[in-house]
Design a protein around this motif. Structure first.
Motif, mmCIF file in Angstrom:
data_model
loop_
_atom_site.group_PDB
_atom_site.id
_atom_site.type_symbol
_atom_site.label_atom_id
_atom_site.label_comp_id
_atom_site.label_asym_id
_atom_site.label_seq_id
_atom_site.Cartn_x
_atom_site.Cartn_y
_atom_site.Cartn_z
ATOM 1 N N GLY A 227 0.491 4.244 -2.924
ATOM 2 C CA GLY A 227 1.214 5.044 -1.940
ATOM 3 C C GLY A 227 1.812 4.261 -0.788
ATOM 4 N N SER A 228 1.570 2.966 -0.713
ATOM 5 C CA SER A 228 2.073 2.192 0.426
ATOM 6 C C SER A 228 3.522 1.774 0.212
ATOM 7 C CB SER A 228 1.195 0.966 0.670
ATOM 8 O OG SER A 228 1.405 -0.013 -0.314
ATOM 9 N N SER A 229 4.155 1.257 1.275
ATOM 10 C CA SER A 229 5.536 0.776 1.191
ATOM 11 C C SER A 229 5.544 -0.738 1.350
ATOM 12 C CB SER A 229 6.390 1.422 2.276
ATOM 13 O OG SER A 229 5.845 1.172 3.555
ATOM 14 N N VAL A 230 6.353 -1.383 0.512
ATOM 15 C CA VAL A 230 6.383 -2.841 0.445
ATOM 16 C C VAL A 230 7.831 -3.299 0.517
ATOM 17 C CG1 VAL A 230 5.778 -4.849 -0.982
ATOM 18 C CG2 VAL A 230 4.387 -2.766 -1.113
ATOM 19 N N ALA A 231 8.095 -4.344 1.301
ATOM 20 C CA ALA A 231 9.396 -5.019 1.217
ATOM 21 C C ALA A 231 9.135 -6.462 0.815
ATOM 22 C CB ALA A 231 10.123 -4.976 2.550
ATOM 23 N N ILE A 232 9.945 -6.956 -0.112
ATOM 24 C CA ILE A 232 9.837 -8.348 -0.541
ATOM 25 C C ILE A 232 11.137 -9.040 -0.159
ATOM 26 C CG2 ILE A 232 9.534 -9.911 -2.506
ATOM 27 C CD1 ILE A 232 7.937 -7.630 -3.888
ATOM 28 N N VAL A 233 11.032 -10.005 0.762
ATOM 29 C CA VAL A 233 12.221 -10.696 1.242
ATOM 30 C C VAL A 233 12.406 -11.961 0.404
ATOM 31 C CG1 VAL A 233 13.359 -11.729 3.236
ATOM 32 C CG2 VAL A 233 11.842 -9.754 3.548
ATOM 33 N N GLY A 234 13.417 -11.920 -0.467
ATOM 34 C CA GLY A 234 13.634 -13.039 -1.393
ATOM 35 C C GLY A 234 13.376 -12.570 -2.810
ATOM 36 N N SER A 235 14.415 -12.480 -3.616
ATOM 37 C CA SER A 235 14.274 -11.967 -4.973
ATOM 38 C C SER A 235 14.424 -13.093 -5.992
ATOM 39 C CB SER A 235 15.311 -10.850 -5.200
ATOM 40 O OG SER A 235 15.060 -10.154 -6.387
ATOM 41 N N GLY A 236 13.961 -14.290 -5.620
ATOM 42 C CA GLY A 236 13.908 -15.410 -6.557
ATOM 43 C C GLY A 236 12.659 -15.283 -7.416
ATOM 44 N N PRO A 237 12.345 -16.317 -8.188
ATOM 45 C CA PRO A 237 11.196 -16.231 -9.109
ATOM 46 C C PRO A 237 9.909 -15.807 -8.410
ATOM 47 C CG PRO A 237 12.491 -18.193 -9.602
ATOM 48 C CD PRO A 237 13.118 -17.577 -8.375
ATOM 49 N N ILE A 238 9.649 -16.349 -7.213
ATOM 50 C CA ILE A 238 8.375 -16.045 -6.559
ATOM 51 C C ILE A 238 8.365 -14.620 -6.002
ATOM 52 C CG2 ILE A 238 8.861 -16.879 -4.190
ATOM 53 C CD1 ILE A 238 5.877 -17.861 -6.301
ATOM 54 N N GLY A 239 9.504 -14.186 -5.472
ATOM 55 C CA GLY A 239 9.587 -12.801 -5.006
ATOM 56 C C GLY A 239 9.460 -11.838 -6.171
ATOM 57 N N LEU A 240 10.038 -12.200 -7.306
ATOM 58 C CA LEU A 240 9.937 -11.342 -8.493
ATOM 59 C C LEU A 240 8.508 -11.328 -9.038
ATOM 60 C CD1 LEU A 240 13.317 -12.379 -10.142
ATOM 61 C CD2 LEU A 240 12.792 -10.113 -9.175
ATOM 62 N N ALA A 241 7.830 -12.443 -8.915
ATOM 63 C CA ALA A 241 6.421 -12.474 -9.337
ATOM 64 C C ALA A 241 5.596 -11.540 -8.451
ATOM 65 C CB ALA A 241 5.871 -13.901 -9.260
ATOM 66 N N ALA A 242 5.914 -11.517 -7.158
ATOM 67 C CA ALA A 242 5.230 -10.566 -6.262
ATOM 68 C C ALA A 242 5.581 -9.136 -6.649
ATOM 69 C CB ALA A 242 5.619 -10.848 -4.813
ATOM 70 N N LEU A 243 6.838 -8.914 -6.988
ATOM 71 C CA LEU A 243 7.282 -7.568 -7.392
ATOM 72 C C LEU A 243 6.535 -7.086 -8.632
ATOM 73 C CD1 LEU A 243 9.188 -5.122 -7.488
ATOM 74 C CD2 LEU A 243 10.901 -6.590 -8.567
ATOM 75 N N LEU A 244 6.428 -7.951 -9.640
ATOM 76 C CA LEU A 244 5.737 -7.549 -10.870
ATOM 77 C C LEU A 244 4.272 -7.224 -10.603
ATOM 78 C CD1 LEU A 244 7.149 -10.105 -13.478
ATOM 79 C CD2 LEU A 244 7.603 -7.641 -13.385
ATOM 80 N N THR A 245 3.620 -8.053 -9.812
ATOM 81 C CA THR A 245 2.177 -7.866 -9.605
ATOM 82 C C THR A 245 1.883 -6.821 -8.537
ATOM 83 O OG1 THR A 245 2.178 -9.802 -8.134
ATOM 84 C CG2 THR A 245 1.552 -10.162 -10.441
ATOM 85 N N ALA A 246 2.837 -6.539 -7.637
ATOM 86 C CA ALA A 246 2.633 -5.457 -6.664
ATOM 87 C C ALA A 246 2.434 -4.125 -7.388
ATOM 88 C CB ALA A 246 3.821 -5.361 -5.718
ATOM 89 N N GLN A 247 3.053 -3.996 -8.551
ATOM 90 C CA GLN A 247 2.979 -2.731 -9.278
ATOM 91 C C GLN A 247 1.589 -2.461 -9.866
ATOM 92 O OE1 GLN A 247 6.918 -1.941 -11.403
ATOM 93 N NE2 GLN A 247 7.227 -3.998 -10.589
ATOM 94 N N PHE A 248 0.707 -3.454 -9.843
ATOM 95 C CA PHE A 248 -0.700 -3.192 -10.200
ATOM 96 C C PHE A 248 -1.308 -2.130 -9.287
ATOM 97 C CE2 PHE A 248 -1.349 -7.896 -11.565
ATOM 98 C CZ PHE A 248 -0.881 -7.616 -12.828
ATOM 99 N N TYR A 249 -0.764 -1.987 -8.074
ATOM 100 C CA TYR A 249 -1.379 -1.115 -7.065
ATOM 101 C C TYR A 249 -0.590 0.157 -6.774
ATOM 102 C CZ TYR A 249 -4.604 -4.918 -6.273
ATOM 103 O OH TYR A 249 -5.572 -5.869 -6.448
#
Lengths: 345, 345, 345, 345
Positions: C167-189
């Motif tokens: 239910g939380s809100s997340v912003a990821i600044v930078g959509s390169g490989p590392i930002g995308l890795a954060a994006l993929l794993t953020a969805q665990f929650y």
């Protein structure tokens, strides 16, 4: 070398045994300088621990000097003074990675249980890098024997699992060595109330001296009412079970407040009743656990900085040659008022 | 009634003002018995807090007696003795539901800021049910004035955010009232080292008396080296910033260990440098925060059980009629050695 | 053997080098089957990492087959298929005991940095027992290359430090490989909002495809306003910095909600401004960190159970003999749309 | 108005009752638009809940429209659409301050228990500000009825207490509505395995459809062996008890891994055996709890962002006038395949 050997239920002897040698690259051989006796050793002698084979040297606590190390050991060398954890940890398995060393796939509580232990002149410690701790210059080694097992057990299984915190209320059921270890380490968190409960007035007096804010003798069967009175009818935030029988576990269920924790430390031999018909809606947590001894480095710091006086737990001293007498003293604690006994090797 | 009124930068007077009355169903009117002055009041008087309008009665700390309550108040009635939180909490908004009362949608720090405060004979407290705390029978009310703001601030923003824990090392930069409040409450967690850092030897001496294990006078510019020496080159697990200027925040970055925490408590007026070119890989955490005062009930228990002596922070006493003199004393702390002053109304 | 060697700023070559051999009892030699290139390798080549000496073989990611092990290695034997962590951990020092492997006293990020790395036919891995992970039967090894560094980094430094939750809100600044890795794993929650922010519309489109709920192109300087609009004026609970420059760190400060977290993942070369004059009262937390890779076993399970499709990050394939061309493709990502490239050895 | 009234064990009727009115300043009167029936209502009708007096209107779930508010209510006004929590919270007592609303000193589970409930045209809700939640514009109200009790219960008492996390293994014992609510919300945390266990193949099929990775029919007595086989002999990290009888609680003890958690959700009528003779050393945690519904705002966000499809739980629809038939359908779930039934008022 001299060693205290378990020879089956009711049978123990001080025997002459060969000095241990390196068997695995990660092994160290430690020359014991001080060891002690644990309540668990008495359980083994009663025959309660069938996984301990006759012929095993007992003991899982102690300090000493490194005598030899295997080729895989990187942190220790002969001559180093070390504290031995009661828990042997490979440091590599899934349990060890989580810090749950007690459930190490190839270690855990093995000293004086499935392999020879510390009540001897020398002991072999597997996985030395992750099962021994360096003793700081100038430390009081006698105090550190209390860090092999009893203080980490009271702290990890009682205080940490029980989430003792500033201003909270704590009851410790059982004022023996392990309950007193919980009492000493509970004070790291400044709870506002620590109630010791026992059947023995001498042990309760020791509890009072060690920092309990109140004591309850449970002999008259009114312990629950007394705890409720002391806590304004609310019960305690943390109830630490440090005995290991159904009656004391029941008492913990009776005195824990809604939202509170029962932290089991006692070694139980039979099942207990869990009153879920009452507790299902009380938002309580019950924890169990064998000590992992991850807290040894932290406890070392608190001993070194005098936040805790670990030596208070020591009541008697013996030489290794007198260990049969030491067992006698320790096993008759009600009479001898023994808490922990130091055996010098 | 008499009240200390802010009349614009540099201007304050003890004036006669009408007694406040109930405006909302959740309001209570409190007759102040004891209040105090906060460093924040001096900030307002310097003109640093433009959200505080001239004409506002200052003060956000105090104890008193309930004089009247609105129809929505259920927990208090006239005659009840109460402790006033510096933070007013509606108890219903999303922030309050999370315990982040400082960011209450319609409350937060409003007393002596956006509405009239406690340096007066009476004060109106909105959301009384969730912004006042009952004073236990027999409590020392003078000590409890320290629970309105300073002790919760040191504890929540410094000690809790800084995750002080048994055996850990702590440095507190700034040995004024708020740093000392952090020092007193840090000891709830039995850290093995607490290093107080300040420019004033008197305040460091107070720090030593209050429980610091070491003190560092940072006047010579070698504070970092001294802290590193005290911590074996490792730095501290927790660095608490209790001043609020770039130099002290920089010091905290320099002395925090890898894996450690910088807990900011100071009120900052300008931006600071964050050395991410070094810290990006140091696994550090930096926290900021206005106090939420959720810890008041817990702190009350620790005061009642004598785990903490809150009165140590009080150095001077005045009557409300002498409050101009009290401000004078408090604002010249280097000369008067004032920590907290009690104003009796 | 063939190896990609760093020969000083701007200089790299595919060279012939001797095959490494066991130097310490805890070493293993791994025959690399697949490796990849990291943004950090480009930093080294720019001369930004002076601790990397000319002559070093680059690369800190990869999978392979155990070729030889030292006498102290207990968990692996020749022929075992393994995943190499970018972080080498002794498993014994104080940092390793806490799971902070990145700050291992004698390990940490050393592969392709202070010792020869994985962009070669063979690599020597110190502390093999605690720095390698067994590859489960039937696993897709190409996907597992993403577990050496990029997925643990996005997850540990971004998602876990950022406390992403349902239910939380997340912003990821930078959509390169590392930002995308954060994006993929953020969805665990199961956060309810994940906003990707970047200057490159292609990368934002990838973000959308990978699960972002909204994207913001920050080229026009209105990113803050757009994020505020998307979050009802509140800002985000978690802002993940995945670039490493002052402007993106500032943006994170601007968009984080009161009570929120800025989790820094980017590698910073210069200091940044921290706006404590605003943030001191906002109850925010800022975290930094090098990856510890403690999450590799967990990530393996989520890859095996198809909770995450790690292969989505792979855009190009090369042979080790073509690695110069692979570097070219990876370093011109804006044109080539490269995310991660696989090098087969 | 029409209302479903409990008239003693086995007795219920749809009766005509007076419309409720404001009794306390914090009250609101809600016109019910949709309500439902809970397993707990069936328990009351069996006579298992003696604290529920004959004459009480049943029901503690529902959505509706505010009809009237008392003078102390600040967050709601007539015409607002609201979700009713099954737990009434004063927001002021010590339990509410901790978020443990279920143990509110003057609230908790009172609707349809100690005061009249929601299976009626209107209901009086005490402490409206902290017991009602605004319904966002455009929300699907039918889905939100699942947020009054069942989803928060599965989530808080099962998933959160059970600390489900990415990559972990979960078993849910009982695939009825509450077990399925745990199943749906467990997926917020991306566990790698979720094993549903039940005696009813239909319910297991629903579990599979809702996201279970495996199902076990426990009718043959081999559930433990099957779970051990599915988990490589290790057991599960989290065992959620969603039935409430000794046999299912025993199964949870048998299948929980060392270091794991048994999260009890079931309502138990009798004590159970706790096998401490085995578990004392297994580092397990057992939790109990009545739902606090603190997660309602978070769950609303996940429903709004479509991270969860709450309507999947709804199998049948009735009008309030047909509520006797709705009870019949719900109580014969094995035949009717009913999960949750919606009653429109």
């Amino acid at each position: 070398m001299q060693a205290l050997v378990y020879n089956g239920p009711g049978q123990k002897n001080l025997e002459d045994r060969p000095k241990p040698s390196i068997q695995m690259p990660s092994d160290a051989i430690i020359r014991i300088t001080k060891t002690t006796i644990c309540g668990t050793d008495l359980h083994i002698l009663k025959g309660d621990v069938p996984t301990c084979q006759p012929g095993t040297i007992l003991g899982h606590e102690g300090v000493g000097v490194v005598d030899a190390v295997g080729p895989g050991v990187v942190s220790f060398k002969p001559g180093d003074r070390v504290l031995i954890s009661c828990i042997t940890a490979c440091g590599r398995c899934a349990s060890c990675r989580k810090g749950m060393y007690s459930h190490c796939a190839t270690g855990g509580w093995i000293l004086g249980h499935s392999i020879d232990g510390t009540q001897a002149e020398f002991v072999r410690v597997p996985y030395a890098d992750t099962s021994l701790y360096p003793i700081p210059e100038g430390a009081d080694e006698e105090a550190l024997v209390m860090l092999s097992d009893i203080l980490p057990t009271g702290f990890e299984c009682g205080v940490l699992n029980g989430k003792v915190e500033p201003g909270s209320s704590v009851a410790i059921v059982g004022s023996g060595p392990i309950g007193l270890a919980a009492l000493l380490t509970a004070q790291f968190y400044a709870p506002s109330e620590i109630i010791m409960i026992d059947l023995d007035d001498n042990r309760l007096a020791v509890g009072k001296r060690f920092g309990a804010t109140a004591t309850v003798n449970s002999a008259d069967g009114n312990a629950t009412q007394q705890v409720m009175k002391l806590t304004g009818g609310r019960g305690v935030d943390t109830a630490i079970e440090a005995v290991g029988i159904p009656a004391t576990f029941k008492l913990c269920q009776d005195i824990v407040a809604a939202g509170g924790i029962v932290a089991n430390v006692g070694v139980h031999g039979v099942k207990v009743d869990l009153h879920l018909e009452k507790l299902w809606s009380h938002n309580v947590t019950i924890t169990t656990g064998l000590v992992d001894t991850f807290s040894i480095p932290m406890l070392l710091k608190t001993v070194q900085s005098k936040r805790i006086d670990a030596k208070q737990l020591i009541t008697h001293h013996f030489k290794l040659g007198e260990i049969m007498q030491a067992y006698d003293t320790f096993s008759k604690a009600a009479d001898t008022k023994a808490l922990k006994v130091i055996i010098e090797a």
